[in-house]
Design a protein around this motif. Structure first.
Motif, PDB file in Angstrom:
ATOM      1  N   TYR A 104       0.953  -0.804   0.026  1.00 51.20           N
ATOM      2  CA  TYR A 104      -0.062   0.048  -0.127  1.00 51.20           C
ATOM      3  C   TYR A 104       0.991   1.339   0.003  1.00 51.20           C
ATOM      4  CZ  TYR A 104       1.057   1.284   4.635  1.00 51.20           C
ATOM      5  OH  TYR A 104       1.956   1.372   6.000  1.00 51.20           O
ATOM      6  N   ALA A 105       0.087   2.435  -0.558  1.00 49.94           N
ATOM      7  CA  ALA A 105       1.090   3.733  -0.241  1.00 49.94           C
ATOM      8  C   ALA A 105      -0.022   4.558  -0.227  1.00 49.94           C
ATOM      9  CB  ALA A 105       1.782   3.983  -1.490  1.00 49.94           C
ATOM     10  N   ASN A 106      -0.043   5.646   0.716  1.00 54.27           N
ATOM     11  CA  ASN A 106      -0.720   7.063   0.876  1.00 54.27           C
ATOM     12  C   ASN A 106       0.228   8.256   0.768  1.00 54.27           C
ATOM     13  OD1 ASN A 106      -2.932   5.357   1.896  1.00 54.27           O
ATOM     14  ND2 ASN A 106      -1.940   5.293   3.797  1.00 54.27           N
ATOM     15  N   VAL A 107      -0.214   8.959   0.067  1.00 51.38           N
ATOM     16  CA  VAL A 107       0.562  10.254  -0.410  1.00 51.38           C
ATOM     17  C   VAL A 107      -0.333  11.463  -0.079  1.00 51.38           C
ATOM     18  CG1 VAL A 107       1.485  11.847  -2.345  1.00 51.38           C
ATOM     19  CG2 VAL A 107       1.832   9.054  -2.507  1.00 51.38           C
ATOM     20  N   ASN A 108       0.295  12.421   0.658  1.00 48.52           N
ATOM     21  CA  ASN A 108      -0.362  13.847   0.876  1.00 48.52           C
ATOM     22  C   ASN A 108       0.610  15.002   0.454  1.00 48.52           C
ATOM     23  OD1 ASN A 108      -2.348  12.619   3.052  1.00 48.52           O
ATOM     24  ND2 ASN A 108      -0.425  12.265   4.286  1.00 48.52           N
ATOM     25  N   ASN A 109      -0.381  15.958  -0.338  1.00 52.78           N
ATOM     26  CA  ASN A 109       0.368  16.700  -0.961  1.00 52.78           C
ATOM     27  C   ASN A 109      -0.132  18.142  -0.462  1.00 52.78           C
ATOM     28  OD1 ASN A 109      -0.324  15.289  -4.188  1.00 52.78           O
ATOM     29  ND2 ASN A 109       1.471  15.514  -3.232  1.00 52.78           N
ATOM     30  N   TYR A 110       0.730  19.097  -0.175  1.00 58.82           N
ATOM     31  CA  TYR A 110       0.353  20.424   0.302  1.00 58.82           C
ATOM     32  C   TYR A 110       1.385  21.462  -0.583  1.00 58.82           C
ATOM     33  CZ  TYR A 110      -0.077  24.584   3.299  1.00 58.82           C
ATOM     34  OH  TYR A 110      -0.326  25.703   3.684  1.00 58.82           O
ATOM     35  N   ALA A 111       0.787  22.619  -1.212  1.00 55.75           N
ATOM     36  CA  ALA A 111       1.821  23.391  -1.935  1.00 55.75           C
ATOM     37  C   ALA A 111       0.910  24.805  -1.662  1.00 55.75           C
ATOM     38  CB  ALA A 111       1.799  23.296  -3.295  1.00 55.75           C
ATOM     39  N   VAL A 112       1.772  25.907  -1.786  1.00 54.30           N
ATOM     40  CA  VAL A 112       1.351  27.255  -1.643  1.00 54.30           C
ATOM     41  C   VAL A 112       1.801  28.117  -3.165  1.00 54.30           C
ATOM     42  CG1 VAL A 112       1.227  29.545  -0.843  1.00 54.30           C
ATOM     43  CG2 VAL A 112       0.818  27.675   0.478  1.00 54.30           C
ATOM     44  N   ALA A 113       0.999  28.452  -3.811  1.00 58.39           N
ATOM     45  CA  ALA A 113       1.396  29.174  -5.053  1.00 58.39           C
ATOM     46  C   ALA A 113       0.997  30.690  -5.221  1.00 58.39           C
ATOM     47  CB  ALA A 113       0.813  28.468  -6.490  1.00 58.39           C
ATOM     48  N   SER A 114       1.999  31.434  -5.735  1.00 56.42           N
ATOM     49  CA  SER A 114       1.556  32.831  -5.750  1.00 56.42           C
ATOM     50  C   SER A 114       1.556  33.023  -7.550  1.00 56.42           C
ATOM     51  CB  SER A 114       2.956  33.510  -5.425  1.00 56.42           C
ATOM     52  OG  SER A 114       2.618  34.937  -5.460  1.00 56.42           O
ATOM     53  N   THR A 115       0.414  33.551  -7.888  1.00 59.39           N
ATOM     54  CA  THR A 115       0.242  33.783  -9.396  1.00 59.39           C
ATOM     55  C   THR A 115       0.332  35.512  -9.577  1.00 59.39           C
ATOM     56  OG1 THR A 115      -0.963  31.580  -9.279  1.00 59.39           O
ATOM     57  CG2 THR A 115      -1.351  33.356 -11.069  1.00 59.39           C
ATOM     58  N   ASP A 116       0.715  35.969 -10.659  1.00 58.43           N
ATOM     59  CA  ASP A 116       0.572  37.203 -11.204  1.00 58.43           C
ATOM     60  C   ASP A 116       0.201  37.324 -12.619  1.00 58.43           C
ATOM     61  OD1 ASP A 116       0.807  39.777 -11.339  1.00 58.43           O
ATOM     62  OD2 ASP A 116       2.848  39.719 -11.831  1.00 58.43           O
ATOM     63  N   ILE A 117      -0.911  38.137 -12.746  1.00 53.99           N
ATOM     64  CA  ILE A 117      -1.550  37.976 -14.279  1.00 53.99           C
ATOM     65  C   ILE A 117      -1.217  39.237 -14.678  1.00 53.99           C
ATOM     66  CG2 ILE A 117      -3.667  37.986 -15.650  1.00 53.99           C
ATOM     67  CD1 ILE A 117      -4.599  35.879 -13.516  1.00 53.99           C
TER      68      ILE A 117
END
Length: 342
Positions: free
Chosen positions: A210-223
């Motif tokens: 088995y495998a469990n994956v947890n993702n967490y990210a913070v993105a900064s976007t400029d248009i």
């Protein structure tokens, strides 16, 4: 009188000697060595084992890409869709190699097998075992990423374009392990003594992983919007990605190893062995979502679809089992001992 008595005694002794000489005689039988013992290793056996599993590959690999759908408008001249992979930065932030995921833990179960003793020194056989395991491991990667995507601003003014700049930082945590494991192996052994067997072994490994994956990210976007020689930026805004994935599967691989087995009393033996096993890789998909932020100004607004970072994580399963066990040998089909005849 004395001479007469002596003569009678001499005659009696002579007659006794002649009588003894006429009796039938039995020649001594030649010495016959005792027959060899029957092969004690031939036959079926069953037993129990317990030990510890050591992981030999600490790597997990994660990759990710992103997608950021937004509706936008340019100072009231119409609305369109920014259809660009502008969260690639978040995908890259969720990519990397984890190096601390060695899967270790206790194991225990049972085995059955059959041996055939070939001559006085060799034993061949086959053995199957299955055991539950506490083999577990985890890893964590930290990544950063950035991306610039030029997207057409789909409205009546076809000369309007939008540049979407994104940068992100994130982590990916992986927890993986083996719930149960079994092997089917051939064995080839040599008897150093009639009761001490050293053997090599190898064959098939199978198990539930088995495998469990947890993702967490913070993105900064400029248009930034382009209209001929004009450009302007509304300023950066941020969004947070949370998600992951999990998967269970049955994998099949191979193994090779060796050990010692000691027949310490009739029908009973103790063994100690080490086996390297490899069941290959399992890949599981992951998804991390971020709700489109409000208030990103005149250049964009939420489209109703969340920003998404898609990914995949590959986990490797291999290690070494070191264990001890006890076997009871039934010897149902062992040859009967030979009885010497005299």
């Amino acid at each position: 009188m004395k001479k007469f008595a002596l003569s009678v005694a001499a005659l009696a002794l002579s007659a006794a000697g002649a009588f003894a000489a006429d009796l039938p005689s039995r020649k001594a039988e030649p010495y016959l060595p005792p027959p060899p013992p029957p092969p004690m290793w031939t036959g079926f056996y069953a037993g129990l084992n317990a030990g510890y599993g050591f992981g030999t590959n600490s790597n997990t690999q994660s990759i990710g890409v992103g997608y950021l759908p937004y509706t936008g408008h340019y100072w009231g001249e119409g609305e369109g869709l920014f259809d660009a992979s502008s969260t690639l930065g978040a995908g890259l932030a969720l990519s990397g190699v984890g190096n601390n995921s060695n899967q270790n833990g206790f194991i225990g179960g049972g085995q059955v097998g059959y041996n055939y003793q070939w001559g006085p020194s060799f034993v061949i056989g086959i053995e199957a075992d299955i055991q539950g395991t506490g083999i577990r491991g985890s890893s964590r990667t930290v990544g950063v990423g950035g991306d610039s995507s030029l997207a057409a601003y789909d409205n009546e003014d076809s000369d309007h374009y939008t540049l979407i700049n994104s940068s992100a930082a994130g982590t990916t945590s992986v927890h993986a392990g083996v719930d149960w494991m079994g092997t089917v192996r051939g064995r080839l052994g040599y008897l150093f003594t009639p009761t001490m067997l050293v053997y090599a072994t190898g064959g098939l490994t199978y198990g539930g992983v088995y495998a469990n994956v947890n993702n967490y990210a913070v993105a900064s976007t400029d248009i930034v919007h382009y209209n001929g020689d004009w450009s302007g930026s509304q300023g950066a805004f941020s969004h947070t990605f949370v998600g992951g994935g999990n998967k269970s599967s049955t994998l099949v691989g191979w193994n090779v190893g060796g050990g010692l087995e000691w027949m310490f009393m009739p029908n009973w033996s103790l063994k100690a062995e080490a086996i390297y096993w490899n069941m290959g890789n399992m890949t599981l998909p992951t998804v991390a979502l971020a709700a489109a932020p409000e208030g990103c100004g005149d250049y964009c607004g939420p489209s109703g679809s969340p920003a998404t970072a898609y990914g995949a994580t590959r986990v490797n399963y291999q290690g070494v089992i070191a264990r001890a066990g006890v076997n009871y040998h039934f010897n149902w089909f062992a040859p009967a001992p030979v009885v010497a005849k005299y």
